[in-house]
Design a protein around this motif. Sequence first.
Motif, PDB file in Angstrom:
ATOM      1  N   GLY A  35     -59.476  -5.152 -18.414  1.00 24.29           N
ATOM      2  CA  GLY A  35     -59.239  -3.091 -18.964  1.00 24.29           C
ATOM      3  C   GLY A  35     -57.907  -3.051 -19.456  1.00 24.29           C
ATOM      4  O   GLY A  35     -57.637  -1.646 -19.854  1.00 24.29           O
ATOM      5  N   SER A  36     -57.327  -3.520 -18.717  1.00 24.31           N
ATOM      6  CA  SER A  36     -56.149  -3.459 -18.649  1.00 24.31           C
ATOM      7  C   SER A  36     -54.861  -3.812 -19.461  1.00 24.31           C
ATOM      8  O   SER A  36     -53.885  -4.185 -19.235  1.00 24.31           O
ATOM      9  CB  SER A  36     -55.308  -2.512 -17.036  1.00 24.31           C
ATOM     10  N   ASP A 256     -57.109   4.236 -26.615  1.00 24.43           N
ATOM     11  CA  ASP A 256     -57.059   2.584 -25.464  1.00 24.43           C
ATOM     12  C   ASP A 256     -55.714   2.841 -24.962  1.00 24.43           C
ATOM     13  O   ASP A 256     -55.891   2.381 -23.690  1.00 24.43           O
ATOM     14  CB  ASP A 256     -57.555   1.693 -26.729  1.00 24.43           C
ATOM     15  N   SER A 260     -56.480   1.992 -20.902  1.00 26.75           N
ATOM     16  CA  SER A 260     -56.276   1.176 -20.326  1.00 26.75           C
ATOM     17  C   SER A 260     -55.076   1.662 -19.131  1.00 26.75           C
ATOM     18  O   SER A 260     -55.678   0.127 -18.641  1.00 26.75           O
ATOM     19  CB  SER A 260     -55.063   0.220 -21.748  1.00 26.75           C
TER      20      SER A 260
END
Lengths: 290, 261, 279
Positions: A35-36, A256, A260
């Motif tokens: 996710g990061s 996004d 993130s």
Amino acid sequence: MMSRNPDRIFYGLCLAVALGLVFLVLGIGFTLLSGSWLSLKKFGLAFIWHRVWDPVSEEFGALPFIVGTVVTSLVALLITIPFALSSGIFLAEYAPARMAGPLAALIELLAGIPSVIYGLWALFYLVPLVRWVEMKFGAPPFGLGLPTASLVLAIMILPYAASITREVLKMVPPEIKEAAYGLGATKWEVIRGVCIPYSLSGIVAGLLLSLGRALGETMAVTMVIGNRSEVPTSFWDLANTMASVIANEFTEASKDLHLSALVEIGLLLFLITLLVNTLARIIIAKLQVK
Amino acid sequence: MKASTIHEPKGPIIFDIRHLWAYYNDKPAIREVTFKIPEKKVTAIMGPSGCGKTTFIRCLNRLHELTPGARVEGEVLLRGQNILELDPVLVRRKVGMVFQRPNPFPTMTIYDNVLAGYKLLGQKLKREEADATVEEALRKAALWEEVKDSLHKRGTYLSGGQQQRLCIARALAVKPEVLLMDEPTSALDPKSTAKIEELVVELKNTVTIVIVTHNIAQAGRVSDYTAFFYLGELVEYAPTSQIFTVPQDPRTEEFLKGKFG
Amino acid sequence: MSRLFYRKLKDRLALAAIVLLAFLPAFPLFHILYGILKQGLSVLSWEFLTHLPKPPGEPGGGVGNAILGTLMLAVMASGMAVPVGVLCGVYLSEYARGKFGEVVRVAADVLQGVPSIVLGIVAYLWVVKPMGHFSAFSGAVALAVMMLPVIVRSTEEILKMIPETLREASLALGVNYWRTVLKVLIPTGMVGITTGILLSLARIMGETAPLLFTAFGNPFWNLNPLQPVEALPLTVFKYAISPYEEWILQAWGASVVLTLMVLGLNLISRFLAWRLGGR
Ligand SMILES: Nc1ncnc2c1ncn2[C@@H]1O[C@H](COP(=O)(O)OP(=O)(O)OP(=O)(O)O)[C@@H](O)[C@H]1O
Ligand SMILES: [Mg+2]
């Protein structure tokens, strides 16, 4: 062999569930990492010490929040220590058994009050108090900010730290205490010279576990810290912690990269608490071997 | 030498044990035990503490292998069938066990405790059948008169001696062929002990009993045959009257004289 | 002589300092209870407990939807966490030998330490993002993950306390292991296992952080697990930071309800644990 099969199946089921638990933890780590990814790719390790957090220009650095989290948690721990140790010592050594049990239960009940309620209380009772203090000291009278957040954290982790201290102190074998009394020591000398040294590593582990809680604590802090995403320059500043910035911005993050970056802060928070908790568990494991 | 100290019982044989070894983590606790246990008799297992009595009888219903790291070698023939090759669950239906400390299931009533061997397996009995089984088992265990009015109380409310008889009833209810008893009276007072001893003598008409006991007098009172174990080996096996009057092995003799614990 | 006097004085001073420091924190802690009761009780009414909220400015309205939502989340989270947690506890106590058991225990410990807001992120990425919208289900997932470690460890500990002879009694009757576990061990440990479940429930019922971007909140009645749902802690948070007088008062009212629920669960589980210890 008919009747053996269901046993196999049941064993398989239990094993599968246990495996599932392990994969759940790995999955959490993996999800945070993936996710990061955007943010990791864009900012690299510099994310950790970059001082600017600006969702509009999509420039993200975690330093303001790391500082906010570390400062509030450590200050909270420092404030809590004398009180938690005293409460633990009082309950384990001084309070008569009939009183200690119910008191300890009461403390644990208070530890169960939801964090958001601590926040509500802090917002309406602690903030005016801090504002009054700030005016006395000539600081800007926000009432919110690092001092308020640290205070409410200190209050929140106190019951937890106190009950661990009590439990650790109660594990001191009575024989060695009696040996010290037999040498003519006073009660305080026994506590100071025997009980505390004996249980020191346990107490430290308990304080570390409390610190772990403070690091991840979200709601109460979010409500009183002022939500300013800059590196604080004085203890009277408004600030943000890692948890509070996630709580504030996650649902509003439309881009996004912003999302993130928030996930990466979650990842860092996960790693920091993991580190602190692991340290505590290592100390506890050593304790049990002894 | 060895052949002469291990008696060959006459009449029908229920257990034929051949070259039995039992291990804990590769350390043998039972070494090369070979003898035959006669049907519908009481066989006492004796020997000093730690000689392997418990280990031995736990091999007879395959409880031994539940201990982590435990292992068995050899043959244990139950009516000619090697139980070590059978499904342990079936073996345990045929070979029941009573433990050193009474262990009724704490969540169950007296009634349900007796029927535990059915209920836990999910077997449904008809009402009359269940009632009859409970009464028969409790009568056999000489407990019926004492508990018939409180069948639906918890089993744990009974006294220690009563609890032990409840456990005997529980084991008898599934109609085993053999009943293993591991020092069943060591946790009981003398009066309860006497009751259980009477019961053992009574029960041998319906079931074969293998009983571990520390108590020499008890073995003398209840058993037909006695096996004497020493450091994991079977040292002597003979009819009880014979072993008590003319022991063949010096170690048996010393034990009977009370030389070791 | 004077040295003894000095030592005794020190003993007394230490006692005084400890008592003082030990009882000072009682003040804020009890002040919280006082604040909740003083502000909150005045709001409590049948309407407050059973009605939907009204827009700011209109008098009245309640938190009925939040109470229902909190109960719904608790039921859903338990539905997921209890079977998994208990079976995992069974694995640890009955089957785990050696390294893998340790790995599972460490996993449970790690899970216990994960900050709840992080679990919110994870539930968001696992459920909300793929589904495209917030939902009660995603919130329940986050809460279930929080419940798991408590249930796992308490089940393991309780089952380990059951004497070995009880297992053997059942096995010696020819009962299979799985039936022994389900029909002897779990019923015997039921009180303790229930205590663990209730404690874990008390732990999650007051959680706000993991619901912020999962269950999200919903001003209407909702029993559909795939739709967003209100929860008491969310209500407290939203109302507390709102600028409206009457909402802030309602935040206190919702706090009373929430505190009673959480403390009630805590008390019940404590009572069970106490009875368990007493026997
Ligand atoms: N779980 C175990 N793990 C390892 N060794 C064991 C275990 N149980 C028993 N032993 C060993 O096996 C040997 C036989 O033990 P066992 O319990 O069968 O003796 P016993 O004759 O029943 O003694 P007692 O009269 O004290 O009940 C002993 O040396 C004991 O130390
Ligand atoms: Mg024994």
